[in-house]
Motif scaffolding. Structure first.
Motif, PDB file in Angstrom:
ATOM      1  N   LEU A  41       0.823  -1.207   0.000  1.00  0.00           N
ATOM      2  CA  LEU A  41       0.000   0.000   0.000  1.00  0.00           C
ATOM      3  C   LEU A  41       0.856   1.255   0.000  1.00  0.00           C
ATOM      4  CD1 LEU A  41      -2.699  -1.149   2.584  1.00  0.00           C
ATOM      5  CD2 LEU A  41      -2.807  -1.250   0.076  1.00  0.00           C
ATOM      6  N   ASP A  42       1.857   1.281   0.867  1.00  0.00           N
ATOM      7  CA  ASP A  42       2.788   2.399   0.923  1.00  0.00           C
ATOM      8  C   ASP A  42       3.995   1.974   1.730  1.00  0.00           C
ATOM      9  OD1 ASP A  42       2.233   2.973   3.773  1.00  0.00           O
ATOM     10  OD2 ASP A  42       0.331   3.773   3.043  1.00  0.00           O
ATOM     11  N   TYR A  43       4.952   2.855   1.826  1.00  0.00           N
ATOM     12  CA  TYR A  43       6.170   2.565   2.576  1.00  0.00           C
ATOM     13  C   TYR A  43       6.736   3.869   3.120  1.00  0.00           C
ATOM     14  CZ  TYR A  43       8.568   4.376  -1.512  1.00  0.00           C
ATOM     15  OH  TYR A  43       8.995   5.193  -2.533  1.00  0.00           O
ATOM     16  N   ASP A  44       7.652   3.710   4.065  1.00  0.00           N
ATOM     17  CA  ASP A  44       8.348   4.872   4.620  1.00  0.00           C
ATOM     18  C   ASP A  44       9.749   4.417   4.994  1.00  0.00           C
ATOM     19  OD1 ASP A  44       8.765   7.444   5.591  1.00  0.00           O
ATOM     20  OD2 ASP A  44       7.951   6.977   7.568  1.00  0.00           O
ATOM     21  N   LEU A  45      10.739   5.159   4.554  1.00  0.00           N
ATOM     22  CA  LEU A  45      12.126   4.865   4.895  1.00  0.00           C
ATOM     23  C   LEU A  45      12.541   5.810   6.011  1.00  0.00           C
ATOM     24  CD1 LEU A  45      14.655   3.197   4.266  1.00  0.00           C
ATOM     25  CD2 LEU A  45      15.268   4.929   2.580  1.00  0.00           C
ATOM     26  N   GLU A  46      12.740   5.265   7.198  1.00  0.00           N
ATOM     27  CA  GLU A  46      13.163   6.045   8.364  1.00  0.00           C
ATOM     28  C   GLU A  46      14.571   5.610   8.724  1.00  0.00           C
ATOM     29  OE1 GLU A  46      10.353   5.630  11.541  1.00  0.00           O
ATOM     30  OE2 GLU A  46       8.715   6.490  10.364  1.00  0.00           O
ATOM     31  N   ALA A  47      15.522   6.511   8.479  1.00  0.00           N
ATOM     32  CA  ALA A  47      16.950   6.198   8.619  1.00  0.00           C
ATOM     33  C   ALA A  47      17.240   5.025   7.698  1.00  0.00           C
ATOM     34  CB  ALA A  47      17.315   5.942  10.065  1.00  0.00           C
ATOM     35  N   ASP A  48      17.624   3.880   8.237  1.00  0.00           N
ATOM     36  CA  ASP A  48      17.902   2.721   7.374  1.00  0.00           C
ATOM     37  C   ASP A  48      16.870   1.603   7.572  1.00  0.00           C
ATOM     38  OD1 ASP A  48      18.632   1.915   9.901  1.00  0.00           O
ATOM     39  OD2 ASP A  48      20.703   1.413   9.388  1.00  0.00           O
ATOM     40  N   THR A  49      15.735   1.935   8.190  1.00  0.00           N
ATOM     41  CA  THR A  49      14.648   0.974   8.361  1.00  0.00           C
ATOM     42  C   THR A  49      13.520   1.296   7.393  1.00  0.00           C
ATOM     43  OG1 THR A  49      15.170   0.633  10.698  1.00  0.00           O
ATOM     44  CG2 THR A  49      12.943   0.023   9.973  1.00  0.00           C
ATOM     45  N   LEU A  50      13.170   0.323   6.577  1.00  0.00           N
ATOM     46  CA  LEU A  50      12.082   0.482   5.615  1.00  0.00           C
ATOM     47  C   LEU A  50      10.811  -0.095   6.234  1.00  0.00           C
ATOM     48  CD1 LEU A  50      11.198   1.313   2.755  1.00  0.00           C
ATOM     49  CD2 LEU A  50      11.787  -1.017   2.029  1.00  0.00           C
ATOM     50  N   ILE A  51       9.793   0.736   6.361  1.00  0.00           N
ATOM     51  CA  ILE A  51       8.502   0.296   6.904  1.00  0.00           C
ATOM     52  C   ILE A  51       7.579   0.042   5.725  1.00  0.00           C
ATOM     53  CG2 ILE A  51       6.552   0.918   8.372  1.00  0.00           C
ATOM     54  CD1 ILE A  51       8.595   2.872   9.786  1.00  0.00           C
ATOM     55  N   LEU A  52       7.184  -1.225   5.561  1.00  0.00           N
ATOM     56  CA  LEU A  52       6.321  -1.632   4.456  1.00  0.00           C
ATOM     57  C   LEU A  52       4.914  -1.869   4.971  1.00  0.00           C
ATOM     58  CD1 LEU A  52       8.715  -4.233   2.774  1.00  0.00           C
ATOM     59  CD2 LEU A  52       8.294  -1.870   2.058  1.00  0.00           C
ATOM     60  N   ASN A  53       3.946  -1.255   4.324  1.00  0.00           N
ATOM     61  CA  ASN A  53       2.549  -1.378   4.728  1.00  0.00           C
ATOM     62  C   ASN A  53       1.798  -2.173   3.661  1.00  0.00           C
ATOM     63  OD1 ASN A  53       0.081  -0.980   6.018  1.00  0.00           O
ATOM     64  ND2 ASN A  53      -0.231   1.004   5.048  1.00  0.00           N
ATOM     65  N   PHE A  54       1.372  -3.391   4.023  1.00  0.00           N
ATOM     66  CA  PHE A  54       0.688  -4.286   3.093  1.00  0.00           C
ATOM     67  C   PHE A  54      -0.802  -4.339   3.371  1.00  0.00           C
ATOM     68  CE2 PHE A  54       5.024  -5.919   3.211  1.00  0.00           C
ATOM     69  CZ  PHE A  54       5.289  -6.085   1.860  1.00  0.00           C
ATOM     70  N   ASN A  55      -1.562  -4.783   2.373  1.00  0.00           N
ATOM     71  CA  ASN A  55      -2.982  -5.045   2.607  1.00  0.00           C
ATOM     72  C   ASN A  55      -3.113  -6.362   3.388  1.00  0.00           C
ATOM     73  OD1 ASN A  55      -2.425  -6.925   0.587  1.00  0.00           O
ATOM     74  ND2 ASN A  55      -4.179  -6.383  -0.663  1.00  0.00           N
ATOM     75  N   LEU A  56      -4.322  -6.647   3.848  1.00  0.00           N
ATOM     76  CA  LEU A  56      -4.553  -7.829   4.683  1.00  0.00           C
ATOM     77  C   LEU A  56      -4.394  -9.145   3.941  1.00  0.00           C
ATOM     78  CD1 LEU A  56      -7.547  -6.613   6.896  1.00  0.00           C
ATOM     79  CD2 LEU A  56      -5.138  -6.885   7.553  1.00  0.00           C
ATOM     80  N   ALA A  57      -4.335  -9.119   2.624  1.00  0.00           N
ATOM     81  CA  ALA A  57      -4.164 -10.350   1.851  1.00  0.00           C
ATOM     82  C   ALA A  57      -2.874 -11.075   2.224  1.00  0.00           C
ATOM     83  CB  ALA A  57      -4.193 -10.053   0.352  1.00  0.00           C
ATOM     84  N   LEU A  58      -1.889 -10.350   2.704  1.00  0.00           N
ATOM     85  CA  LEU A  58      -0.643 -10.995   3.117  1.00  0.00           C
ATOM     86  C   LEU A  58      -0.915 -12.010   4.221  1.00  0.00           C
ATOM     87  CD1 LEU A  58       2.440 -11.124   2.719  1.00  0.00           C
ATOM     88  CD2 LEU A  58       2.656  -9.317   4.433  1.00  0.00           C
ATOM     89  N   ARG A  59      -1.843 -11.702   5.103  1.00  0.00           N
ATOM     90  CA  ARG A  59      -2.219 -12.633   6.169  1.00  0.00           C
ATOM     91  C   ARG A  59      -3.365 -13.551   5.745  1.00  0.00           C
ATOM     92  NH1 ARG A  59      -3.595  -9.912  11.517  1.00  0.00           N
ATOM     93  NH2 ARG A  59      -1.482 -10.445  12.102  1.00  0.00           N
ATOM     94  N   GLU A  60      -4.424 -12.964   5.208  1.00  0.00           N
ATOM     95  CA  GLU A  60      -5.643 -13.731   4.923  1.00  0.00           C
ATOM     96  C   GLU A  60      -5.463 -14.776   3.834  1.00  0.00           C
ATOM     97  OE1 GLU A  60      -8.439 -10.611   4.141  1.00  0.00           O
ATOM     98  OE2 GLU A  60      -8.633 -10.114   6.266  1.00  0.00           O
ATOM     99  N   ASN A  61      -4.590 -14.543   2.876  1.00  0.00           N
ATOM    100  CA  ASN A  61      -4.403 -15.488   1.776  1.00  0.00           C
ATOM    101  C   ASN A  61      -3.163 -16.365   1.954  1.00  0.00           C
ATOM    102  OD1 ASN A  61      -6.632 -14.264   0.722  1.00  0.00           O
ATOM    103  ND2 ASN A  61      -5.546 -13.144  -0.863  1.00  0.00           N
ATOM    104  N   HIS A  62      -2.522 -16.246   3.111  1.00  0.00           N
ATOM    105  CA  HIS A  62      -1.316 -17.044   3.345  1.00  0.00           C
ATOM    106  C   HIS A  62      -1.685 -18.491   3.612  1.00  0.00           C
ATOM    107  CE1 HIS A  62       2.582 -18.316   4.914  1.00  0.00           C
ATOM    108  NE2 HIS A  62       3.054 -17.273   4.239  1.00  0.00           N
ATOM    109  N   TRP A  63      -0.895 -19.404   3.105  1.00  0.00           N
ATOM    110  CA  TRP A  63      -1.159 -20.843   3.214  1.00  0.00           C
ATOM    111  C   TRP A  63      -0.774 -21.406   4.568  1.00  0.00           C
ATOM    112  CZ3 TRP A  63       1.244 -18.356  -0.772  1.00  0.00           C
ATOM    113  CH2 TRP A  63       2.613 -18.136  -0.624  1.00  0.00           C
ATOM    114  N   GLY A  64      -0.067 -20.633   5.409  1.00  0.00           N
ATOM    115  CA  GLY A  64       0.229 -21.049   6.773  1.00  0.00           C
ATOM    116  C   GLY A  64       1.497 -21.881   6.897  1.00  0.00           C
ATOM    117  N   GLY A  65       1.710 -22.364   8.108  1.00  0.00           N
ATOM    118  CA  GLY A  65       2.895 -23.151   8.425  1.00  0.00           C
ATOM    119  C   GLY A  65       4.065 -22.254   8.789  1.00  0.00           C
TER     120      GLY A  65
END
Length: 179
Positions: free
Chosen positions: A99-123
């Motif tokens: 969805l978006d991102y933010d680079l704070e110093a050398d840490t990249l904050i990645l903002n994903f939609n819920l599909a990353l969790r809801e569509n994950h196959w697990g394990g």
């Protein structure tokens, strides 16, 4: 009245001007060489990571980038496409969007939609390979040391119950194999 004497005679002035011109020309050439090396020699590829056939490790693939497109979104697009090699498997669930991102110093904050969790196959292994395919792909960029994962703008403790996502993660060499 005494005539004011010049500090430099005409011959000295010419020599000094010649030296200054040479220094100025040298500085311009050095600047031009640095500019050319930074623009022409910029890496035009990114590294993205996918699961090995046995689903135990990650292996790298190189992808060409489009220079005038946002590199952070391009990395996610390439991860979503999946591997080009038949020897590797996709690590990102269907319909995942950055969805978006933010680079704070050398840490990249990645903002994903819920599909990353809801569509994950697990394990546990699947979760580790998904997260570290993302983390390792982004930390391959020189400006990124670590990656923090958010879902819909919210910090999460874990994706599907196995890996701590409450803190930024760094590149994981132990998961990477030469393919």
């Amino acid at each position: 009245m005494a005539e004011k004497q010049s500090l430099f005679n005409p011959g000295m002035k010419r020599k000094l001007l010649a030296v200054l011109r040479i220094l100025l020309l040298t500085a311009a050439v050095v600047y031009l060489l640095i500019f050319i090396s930074n623009t022409l020699l910029v890496d035009d590829q990114i590294t993205v990571y996918f699961s090995t056939e046995d689903a135990q490790y990650l292996a790298a693939e190189q992808r060409d980038i489009i220079e005038d497109h946002d590199i952070y979104f391009q990395i996610m697009e390439e991860l979503n496409k999946g591997p080009e090699s038949d020897q590797l498997s996709a690590t990102i669930p269907d319909e995942v969007e950055l969805l978006d991102y933010d680079l704070e110093a050398d840490t990249l904050i990645l903002n994903f939609n819920l599909a990353l969790r809801e569509n994950h196959w697990g394990g546990s292994t699947g979760e580790i390979l998904t997260i570290y395919s993302i983390v390792n792909s982004y930390t391959a960029l020189k400006e990124v040391e670590s990656v923090q994962i958010l879902l819909e703008g919210q910090e999460v403790e874990t994706l599907v119950g196995h890996l701590d996502l409450s803190r930024p993660l760094m590149y994981n060499q132990e998961l990477v194999t030469d393919n």
